[in-house]
Write a protein that holds these residues in place. Structure first.
Motif, short mmCIF file in Angstrom:
data_model
loop_
_atom_site.label_atom_id
_atom_site.label_comp_id
_atom_site.label_asym_id
_atom_site.label_seq_id
_atom_site.Cartn_x
_atom_site.Cartn_y
_atom_site.Cartn_z
N SER A 42 0.83 -1.21 0.00
CA SER A 42 0.00 0.00 0.00
C SER A 42 0.86 1.25 0.00
O SER A 42 0.59 2.22 -0.72
CB SER A 42 -0.93 -0.01 1.21
N GLU A 43 1.91 1.27 0.81
CA GLU A 43 2.81 2.42 0.85
C GLU A 43 3.44 2.68 -0.52
O GLU A 43 3.57 3.82 -0.97
CB GLU A 43 3.92 2.19 1.88
N GLU A 44 3.85 1.61 -1.19
CA GLU A 44 4.45 1.76 -2.51
C GLU A 44 3.43 2.30 -3.51
O GLU A 44 3.73 3.18 -4.32
CB GLU A 44 4.99 0.40 -2.99
N TYR A 45 2.22 1.79 -3.45
CA TYR A 45 1.16 2.21 -4.37
C TYR A 45 0.86 3.69 -4.22
O TYR A 45 0.70 4.41 -5.21
CB TYR A 45 -0.09 1.37 -4.09
N GLY A 131 -21.51 3.12 11.79
CA GLY A 131 -21.47 2.45 10.50
C GLY A 131 -20.43 1.35 10.48
O GLY A 131 -19.70 1.14 11.47
N PHE A 132 -20.35 0.65 9.34
CA PHE A 132 -19.49 -0.52 9.21
C PHE A 132 -18.76 -0.49 7.86
O PHE A 132 -19.37 -0.25 6.82
CB PHE A 132 -20.32 -1.80 9.33
N LYS A 133 -17.46 -0.73 7.94
CA LYS A 133 -16.61 -0.73 6.74
C LYS A 133 -16.43 -2.15 6.23
O LYS A 133 -16.04 -3.05 6.98
CB LYS A 133 -15.25 -0.12 7.08
N PHE A 134 -16.68 -2.34 4.94
CA PHE A 134 -16.43 -3.61 4.27
C PHE A 134 -15.38 -3.38 3.18
O PHE A 134 -15.43 -2.38 2.46
CB PHE A 134 -17.70 -4.17 3.63
N HIS A 135 -14.43 -4.30 3.10
CA HIS A 135 -13.44 -4.28 2.01
C HIS A 135 -13.50 -5.66 1.37
O HIS A 135 -12.75 -6.57 1.71
CB HIS A 135 -12.04 -4.01 2.55
N PRO A 136 -14.44 -5.84 0.41
CA PRO A 136 -14.68 -7.19 -0.13
C PRO A 136 -13.44 -7.87 -0.68
O PRO A 136 -13.28 -9.09 -0.52
CB PRO A 136 -15.73 -6.93 -1.22
N SER A 137 -12.54 -7.12 -1.34
CA SER A 137 -11.36 -7.76 -1.93
C SER A 137 -10.45 -8.32 -0.86
O SER A 137 -9.92 -9.43 -1.01
CB SER A 137 -10.61 -6.75 -2.80
N ILE A 138 -10.23 -7.58 0.21
CA ILE A 138 -9.36 -8.07 1.29
C ILE A 138 -10.07 -9.11 2.14
O ILE A 138 -9.47 -10.10 2.57
CB ILE A 138 -8.88 -6.89 2.16
N GLN A 139 -11.36 -8.91 2.36
CA GLN A 139 -12.11 -9.85 3.20
C GLN A 139 -12.48 -11.12 2.45
O GLN A 139 -12.91 -12.10 3.08
CB GLN A 139 -13.37 -9.17 3.74
N GLY A 140 -12.32 -11.13 1.13
CA GLY A 140 -12.53 -12.35 0.36
C GLY A 140 -13.98 -12.77 0.24
O GLY A 140 -14.30 -13.95 0.42
N GLY A 167 -13.59 -0.61 -6.43
CA GLY A 167 -12.50 -0.35 -7.36
C GLY A 167 -11.20 -1.00 -6.95
O GLY A 167 -11.11 -1.78 -5.99
N GLN A 168 -10.16 -0.64 -7.69
CA GLN A 168 -8.83 -1.19 -7.42
C GLN A 168 -8.38 -0.82 -6.02
O GLN A 168 -8.78 0.19 -5.45
CB GLN A 168 -7.84 -0.66 -8.45
N THR A 169 -7.49 -1.63 -5.45
CA THR A 169 -6.92 -1.34 -4.14
C THR A 169 -5.40 -1.33 -4.23
O THR A 169 -4.81 -2.14 -4.95
CB THR A 169 -7.38 -2.35 -3.08
N GLY A 170 -4.79 -0.42 -3.48
CA GLY A 170 -3.33 -0.41 -3.39
C GLY A 170 -2.81 -1.51 -2.49
O GLY A 170 -1.62 -1.86 -2.54
N ILE A 171 -3.68 -2.07 -1.65
CA ILE A 171 -3.27 -3.12 -0.73
C ILE A 171 -3.04 -4.41 -1.53
O ILE A 171 -3.94 -4.89 -2.22
CB ILE A 171 -4.32 -3.33 0.37
N TYR A 185 -14.15 -8.64 -6.54
CA TYR A 185 -15.07 -8.53 -5.41
C TYR A 185 -15.44 -7.08 -5.12
O TYR A 185 -16.42 -6.82 -4.42
CB TYR A 185 -14.45 -9.15 -4.16
N SER A 186 -14.65 -6.14 -5.62
CA SER A 186 -14.93 -4.73 -5.34
C SER A 186 -15.54 -4.00 -6.54
O SER A 186 -15.49 -2.77 -6.62
CB SER A 186 -13.63 -4.03 -4.90
N ASN A 187 -16.14 -4.76 -7.44
CA ASN A 187 -16.95 -4.15 -8.49
C ASN A 187 -18.24 -3.63 -7.86
O ASN A 187 -18.98 -4.38 -7.23
CB ASN A 187 -17.29 -5.20 -9.56
N PRO A 188 -18.53 -2.32 -7.98
CA PRO A 188 -19.71 -1.79 -7.31
C PRO A 188 -21.02 -2.41 -7.77
O PRO A 188 -22.03 -2.33 -7.04
CB PRO A 188 -19.66 -0.29 -7.63
N MET A 189 -21.06 -3.04 -8.94
CA MET A 189 -22.30 -3.68 -9.37
C MET A 189 -22.74 -4.77 -8.41
O MET A 189 -23.94 -5.06 -8.30
CB MET A 189 -22.14 -4.25 -10.78
N LEU A 190 -21.80 -5.36 -7.67
CA LEU A 190 -22.17 -6.35 -6.67
C LEU A 190 -22.92 -5.70 -5.51
O LEU A 190 -23.76 -6.34 -4.87
CB LEU A 190 -20.93 -7.08 -6.17
#
Length: 298
Positions: A42-45, A131-140, A167-171, A185-190
């Protein structure tokens, strides 16, 4: 079940802006929210080499100096990564000590099933989590997976906000196999399916949703409860269609977010000042829309 009535109140006239997207990256005992490998990617990104992971006390000082409010959360991805999360209760307690400036969100891995639902209810009713944060790509997980629906049901019933990374993630960027992180998994259409199945749940699509920006704009235009935050990018890189919709059809549904600490509000604000946003729309994006969505307006 309703949210607690003893949440702090704010003099919104004295608030310059509300940052709806900041990360608690380190616990009280120094434990990071993600593994060193994923943090390093993430830092590099973000070209944020060696950036400090501020404590919540330091975050409060930073935002207080700028007369801003900030939403604070971590990411719970224990199932997919095996990395222990930072405690949601700890974050909520630390935010409560700075209730004049920090607004606690939580993150619960939806793979935790009934335990996730029970935790969500406790965090809202006992700790004032908004509220609650979801990160579908990282959470799988795919946001429209029925596995997550009991947790959404609780969030909707509690009147809380569900914020989804899109969208894309730097992680994981640059790590072999992306660190196992699947961008699809982070396509907003889902999340559109989620907005259909939970029509009163307040939803934020986080970030300009590269490479699915048009999809995010379509969803936010079509679904009344769906909003977009502008975190993770400098405003000078915003896609032109995002700026156009923020100035017009979505002027009441677009929110300031920075992605602190990898992108700081000072930089974000300086670039936002140069963006061609209508004068009457600027205060909506910086404060008014978030104040209404988060229930800060009375």
């Amino acid at each position: 079940m309703t949210a607690p009535t003893d949440r702090p109140t704010f003099d919104l006239d004295a608030v310059a802006a509300i940052d709806v997207h900041t990360h608690a990256e380190v616990s009280r005992d120094g434990h990071g929210s993600l593994s060193p490998a994923l943090f390093g990617a993430s830092e590099e990104y973000f070209k944020a080499h060696g950036h400090r992971q501020p404590t919540i006390d330091e975050m409060a000082d930073y935002y207080r100096e700028r007369s801003m409010l900030a939403v604070v959360f971590t990411v719970d991805a224990e199932h997919a990564t095996g990395w222990p999360r930072i405690s949601n209760t700890e974050i909520a307690e630390d935010c409560a000590r700075h209730g004049d400036v920090l607004l606690p969100f939580a993150s619960i891995d939806p793979h935790k099933g009934r335990a996730a639902v029970a935790e969500a209810r406790r965090l809202v009713t006992e700790h004032g989590v908004r509220g609650f944060k979801f990160h579908p790509s990282i959470q799988g997980f795919a946001p429209n997976d029925p596995m997550a629906y009991p947790l959404y049901e609780a969030i909707e019933e509690l009147g809380a906000v569900a914020l989804f990374h899109t969208g894309q993630t730097g992680i994981g960027a640059g790590v072999p196999g992306g660190g196992g992180i699947r961008l699809a998994y982070s396509n907003p259409m889902l999340v559109d399916d989620v907005a259909v199945d939970f029509p009163t749940m307040k939803i934020i699509l986080a970030h300009p949703s590269f490479p699915w920006q048009d999809e995010a704009l379509a969803i936010a235009t079509h679904k009344p409860t769906v909003h977009i935050d502008l975190s993770g990018w400098s405003p000078k890189y915003f896609p032109p269609q995002l700026v156009r919709y923020a100035n017009s059809l979505l002027q009441d549904k677009v929110l300031f977010g920075s992605d602190f600490p990898v992108i700081k509000p000072d930089r974000w604000m300086a670039d936002f000042d140069r963006l061609e946003i209508k004068p009457e729309v600027r205060p909506k994006i910086l404060k008014d829309n978030a104040a209404r969505l988060l229930g800060l307006t009375g």
